[in-house]
Design a protein around this motif. Structure first.
Motif, PDB file in Angstrom:
ATOM      1  N   GLY A   1       0.108  10.283 -12.761  1.00 16.37           N
ATOM      2  CA  GLY A   1       0.134   8.997 -13.453  1.00 16.37           C
ATOM      3  C   GLY A   1       1.347   8.806 -14.346  1.00 16.37           C
ATOM      4  O   GLY A   1       1.422   7.877 -15.156  1.00 16.37           O
ATOM      5  N   ARG A   2       2.327   9.674 -14.145  1.00 10.62           N
ATOM      6  CA  ARG A   2       3.492   9.684 -15.017  1.00 10.62           C
ATOM      7  C   ARG A   2       4.306   8.378 -14.977  1.00 10.62           C
ATOM      8  O   ARG A   2       4.730   7.855 -16.004  1.00 10.62           O
ATOM      9  CB  ARG A   2       4.362  10.865 -14.581  1.00 10.62           C
ATOM     10  CG  ARG A   2       5.583  11.043 -15.404  1.00 10.62           C
ATOM     11  CD  ARG A   2       6.322  12.265 -14.950  1.00 10.62           C
ATOM     12  NE  ARG A   2       7.672  12.194 -15.471  1.00 10.62           N
ATOM     13  CZ  ARG A   2       8.430  13.249 -15.720  1.00 10.62           C
ATOM     14  NH1 ARG A   2       7.987  14.438 -15.476  1.00 10.62           N
ATOM     15  NH2 ARG A   2       9.632  13.090 -16.200  1.00 10.62           N
ATOM     16  N   THR A   3       4.494   7.855 -13.757  1.00  9.99           N
ATOM     17  CA  THR A   3       5.291   6.632 -13.646  1.00  9.99           C
ATOM     18  C   THR A   3       4.532   5.437 -14.211  1.00  9.99           C
ATOM     19  O   THR A   3       5.108   4.600 -14.917  1.00  9.99           O
ATOM     20  CB  THR A   3       5.695   6.385 -12.178  1.00  9.99           C
ATOM     21  OG1 THR A   3       6.264   7.585 -11.648  1.00  9.99           O
ATOM     22  CG2 THR A   3       6.705   5.261 -12.063  1.00  9.99           C
TER      23      THR A   3
ATOM     24  N   GLY B   1       0.957  -6.712 -29.544  1.00  8.89           N
ATOM     25  CA  GLY B   1       0.097  -5.561 -29.336  1.00  8.89           C
ATOM     26  C   GLY B   1      -0.345  -5.306 -27.922  1.00  8.89           C
ATOM     27  O   GLY B   1       0.398  -5.547 -26.977  1.00  8.89           O
ATOM     28  N   GLY B   2      -1.561  -4.809 -27.801  1.00 19.72           N
ATOM     29  CA  GLY B   2      -2.052  -4.176 -26.578  1.00 19.72           C
ATOM     30  C   GLY B   2      -2.022  -5.019 -25.320  1.00 19.72           C
ATOM     31  O   GLY B   2      -2.405  -6.187 -25.313  1.00 19.72           O
ATOM     32  N   VAL B   3      -1.546  -4.406 -24.248  1.00 19.35           N
ATOM     33  CA  VAL B   3      -1.595  -5.025 -22.938  1.00 19.35           C
ATOM     34  C   VAL B   3      -2.130  -3.966 -21.989  1.00 19.35           C
ATOM     35  O   VAL B   3      -1.699  -2.824 -22.029  1.00 19.35           O
ATOM     36  CB  VAL B   3      -0.191  -5.396 -22.420  1.00 19.35           C
ATOM     37  CG1 VAL B   3      -0.306  -6.274 -21.192  1.00 19.35           C
ATOM     38  CG2 VAL B   3       0.621  -6.058 -23.492  1.00 19.35           C
ATOM     39  N   ARG B   4      -3.077  -4.342 -21.156  1.00 22.38           N
ATOM     40  CA  ARG B   4      -3.551  -3.404 -20.151  1.00 22.38           C
ATOM     41  C   ARG B   4      -2.799  -3.670 -18.860  1.00 22.38           C
ATOM     42  O   ARG B   4      -2.490  -4.810 -18.543  1.00 22.38           O
ATOM     43  CB  ARG B   4      -5.046  -3.625 -19.929  1.00 22.38           C
ATOM     44  CG  ARG B   4      -5.824  -2.329 -19.780  1.00 22.38           C
ATOM     45  CD  ARG B   4      -7.274  -2.625 -19.540  1.00 22.38           C
ATOM     46  NE  ARG B   4      -7.542  -2.642 -18.102  1.00 22.38           N
ATOM     47  CZ  ARG B   4      -8.657  -3.140 -17.585  1.00 22.38           C
ATOM     48  NH1 ARG B   4      -9.578  -3.691 -18.359  1.00 22.38           N
ATOM     49  NH2 ARG B   4      -8.858  -3.096 -16.287  1.00 22.38           N
ATOM     50  N   ILE B   5      -2.484  -2.614 -18.133  1.00 21.46           N
ATOM     51  CA  ILE B   5      -1.819  -2.798 -16.841  1.00 21.46           C
ATOM     52  C   ILE B   5      -2.622  -2.073 -15.770  1.00 21.46           C
ATOM     53  O   ILE B   5      -2.931  -0.901 -15.913  1.00 21.46           O
ATOM     54  CB  ILE B   5      -0.379  -2.233 -16.854  1.00 21.46           C
ATOM     55  CG1 ILE B   5       0.456  -2.908 -17.944  1.00 21.46           C
ATOM     56  CG2 ILE B   5       0.275  -2.434 -15.498  1.00 21.46           C
ATOM     57  CD1 ILE B   5       1.870  -2.362 -18.045  1.00 21.46           C
ATOM     58  N   ASP B   6      -2.985  -2.799 -14.718  1.00 29.14           N
ATOM     59  CA  ASP B   6      -3.651  -2.189 -13.567  1.00 29.14           C
ATOM     60  C   ASP B   6      -2.726  -2.271 -12.357  1.00 29.14           C
ATOM     61  O   ASP B   6      -2.052  -3.279 -12.159  1.00 29.14           O
ATOM     62  CB  ASP B   6      -4.951  -2.937 -13.227  1.00 29.14           C
ATOM     63  CG  ASP B   6      -6.098  -2.510 -14.128  1.00 29.14           C
ATOM     64  OD1 ASP B   6      -5.887  -1.584 -14.936  1.00 29.14           O
ATOM     65  OD2 ASP B   6      -7.181  -3.112 -14.020  1.00 29.14           O
ATOM     66  N   PHE B   7      -2.729  -1.205 -11.571  1.00 28.33           N
ATOM     67  CA  PHE B   7      -1.944  -1.209 -10.335  1.00 28.33           C
ATOM     68  C   PHE B   7      -2.904  -1.241  -9.159  1.00 28.33           C
ATOM     69  O   PHE B   7      -3.809  -0.412  -9.068  1.00 28.33           O
ATOM     70  CB  PHE B   7      -1.072   0.045 -10.248  1.00 28.33           C
ATOM     71  CG  PHE B   7      -0.008   0.093 -11.298  1.00 28.33           C
ATOM     72  CD1 PHE B   7       1.225  -0.505 -11.091  1.00 28.33           C
ATOM     73  CD2 PHE B   7      -0.238   0.735 -12.508  1.00 28.33           C
ATOM     74  CE1 PHE B   7       2.210  -0.463 -12.063  1.00 28.33           C
ATOM     75  CE2 PHE B   7       0.744   0.778 -13.491  1.00 28.33           C
ATOM     76  CZ  PHE B   7       1.971   0.174 -13.268  1.00 28.33           C
ATOM     77  N   VAL B   8      -2.713  -2.202  -8.269  1.00 26.51           N
ATOM     78  CA  VAL B   8      -3.541  -2.268  -7.064  1.00 26.51           C
ATOM     79  C   VAL B   8      -2.618  -2.523  -5.876  1.00 26.51           C
ATOM     80  O   VAL B   8      -1.507  -3.021  -6.043  1.00 26.51           O
ATOM     81  CB  VAL B   8      -4.593  -3.410  -7.137  1.00 26.51           C
ATOM     82  CG1 VAL B   8      -5.620  -3.121  -8.218  1.00 26.51           C
ATOM     83  CG2 VAL B   8      -3.938  -4.749  -7.376  1.00 26.51           C
TER      84      VAL B   8
ATOM     85  N   PRO C   1       0.816  -1.231   0.000  1.00 25.82           N
ATOM     86  CA  PRO C   1       0.000   0.000   0.000  1.00 25.82           C
ATOM     87  C   PRO C   1       0.845   1.275   0.000  1.00 25.82           C
ATOM     88  O   PRO C   1       0.485   2.254  -0.653  1.00 25.82           O
ATOM     89  CB  PRO C   1      -0.820  -0.116   1.280  1.00 25.82           C
ATOM     90  CG  PRO C   1      -0.885  -1.577   1.578  1.00 25.82           C
ATOM     91  CD  PRO C   1       0.364  -2.199   1.021  1.00 25.82           C
ATOM     92  N   ASP C   2       1.975   1.256   0.719  1.00 26.15           N
ATOM     93  CA  ASP C   2       2.817   2.455   0.785  1.00 26.15           C
ATOM     94  C   ASP C   2       3.496   2.768  -0.546  1.00 26.15           C
ATOM     95  O   ASP C   2       4.029   3.862  -0.742  1.00 26.15           O
ATOM     96  CB  ASP C   2       3.925   2.285   1.845  1.00 26.15           C
ATOM     97  CG  ASP C   2       3.358   2.191   3.251  1.00 26.15           C
ATOM     98  OD1 ASP C   2       2.164   2.501   3.417  1.00 26.15           O
ATOM     99  OD2 ASP C   2       4.105   1.787   4.160  1.00 26.15           O
ATOM    100  N   ASP C   3       3.527   1.803  -1.447  1.00 22.36           N
ATOM    101  CA  ASP C   3       4.224   2.004  -2.722  1.00 22.36           C
ATOM    102  C   ASP C   3       3.284   2.374  -3.867  1.00 22.36           C
ATOM    103  O   ASP C   3       3.743   2.689  -4.975  1.00 22.36           O
ATOM    104  CB  ASP C   3       4.986   0.725  -3.118  1.00 22.36           C
ATOM    105  CG  ASP C   3       6.276   0.568  -2.319  1.00 22.36           C
ATOM    106  OD1 ASP C   3       6.882   1.608  -1.987  1.00 22.36           O
ATOM    107  OD2 ASP C   3       6.664  -0.584  -2.048  1.00 22.36           O
ATOM    108  N   LEU C   4       1.991   2.325  -3.603  1.00 20.38           N
ATOM    109  CA  LEU C   4       1.040   2.543  -4.695  1.00 20.38           C
ATOM    110  C   LEU C   4       1.217   3.922  -5.341  1.00 20.38           C
ATOM    111  O   LEU C   4       1.263   4.046  -6.568  1.00 20.38           O
ATOM    112  CB  LEU C   4      -0.401   2.345  -4.195  1.00 20.38           C
ATOM    113  CG  LEU C   4      -1.464   2.227  -5.290  1.00 20.38           C
ATOM    114  CD1 LEU C   4      -1.155   1.083  -6.251  1.00 20.38           C
ATOM    115  CD2 LEU C   4      -2.848   2.041  -4.681  1.00 20.38           C
TER     116      LEU C   4
END
Lengths: 79, 173
Positions: free
Chosen positions: A50-52, A67-74, A39-42
């Motif tokens: 959202g630059r990084t 081609g396309g890959v979606r990336i989600d950060f949680v 959580p501290d790294d989110l």
């Protein structure tokens, strides 16, 4: 390979590298890489404006041969 | 440990930090960056040699090889993103801001040569006309190349506009 590359890229910049994991999910609309971090790294992996997160997406897209890959950060508590 | 002790340690650490030469610090930046990139190449099964250098007050890390176009991207877009992440990896280890420059497949070296050529022509034009002249949109790295060339020629320059359409204006002295 993409998940492994992304995990390495993310683990290298966070304070809790051991808490980083990447799961690949096959969705109807294509691949999704789900990145879990402490959580501290989110905030850190998303970055100002959202630059990084954009940088991670740009590099991973460049390594993707199909081609396309979606990336989600949680965070690791995320459901 | 008491707070006073912790503070004393911190003060001593700061002192020893300033004692570490810039060259050593930049060398360390290069090492951290090289490790980060080397493993990425390994995972992605890309062939590339990593070269480390120091240019002025910044570390320069270059991935050398052919078949690295993917890591450069259109107008160096991927290269910029990878540089950004590499700097973050360095900051994680050193705790200090990094101005490390990354090059891939000689992209920046080539761009620098092209931009310098262009800058020389514009400098001459501004000298003879005495009028300011604007260049096209450029990346931060390219603008820096122009600013340095203009300063060396004894003229003035400024960046105007917003990213990614930021450009340099060259002005008479």
């Amino acid at each position: 390979m993409l998940a492994e590359a992304l995990e390495h890229l993310v683990a290298g910049v966070v304070d809790h590298p051991d808490d980083v994991s990447v799961r690949t999910r096959q969705l109807r609309r294509g691949r999704l890489l789900e990145v879990r971090v402490h959580p501290d790294d989110l905030g850190k992996v998303i970055g100002r404006g959202g630059r990084t997160a954009t940088s991670f997406r740009t590099v991973v897209a460049a390594l993707s041969s199909d081609g396309g890959v979606r990336i989600d950060f949680v965070d690791v508590d995320g459901r | 440990m008491s707070d006073a002790g912790t503070e004393l340690d911190a003060a001593q650490e700061r002192e020893s930090d300033t004692g570490v030469s810039l060259a050593k610090r930049l060398e360390r930046e290069g090492d951290i960056a090289a490790d980060y990139l080397e493993e990425l190449l390994d995972i992605a099964d890309l062939d590339g040699d990593i070269d480390m250098d120091v240019e002025g007050d910044r570390a320069v890390v270059s991935i050398i090889g052919s078949g690295l176009d993917a890591l450069v991207g259109e107008n160096g877009k991927v290269l910029e993103a990878l540089q950004e992440l590499t700097r973050l990896a360095v900051v994680r280890e050193t705790g200090e801001r990094s101005r490390l420059m990354l090059d891939v497949g000689g992209f920046r070296a080539n761009r620098r040569a092209e931009v310098l050529e262009l800058a020389k022509r514009v400098i001459e034009a501004v000298r003879s006309s005495g009028e300011p002249e604007s260049l096209g949109a450029m990346s931060p790295f390219e603008r820096k190349v122009v600013h340095d060339a203009v300063a060396e020629a004894g003229l003035r320059s400024e960046s105007e506009g917003e990213e990614p359409r930021r450009y340099v204006v060259v002005m008479p002295a």
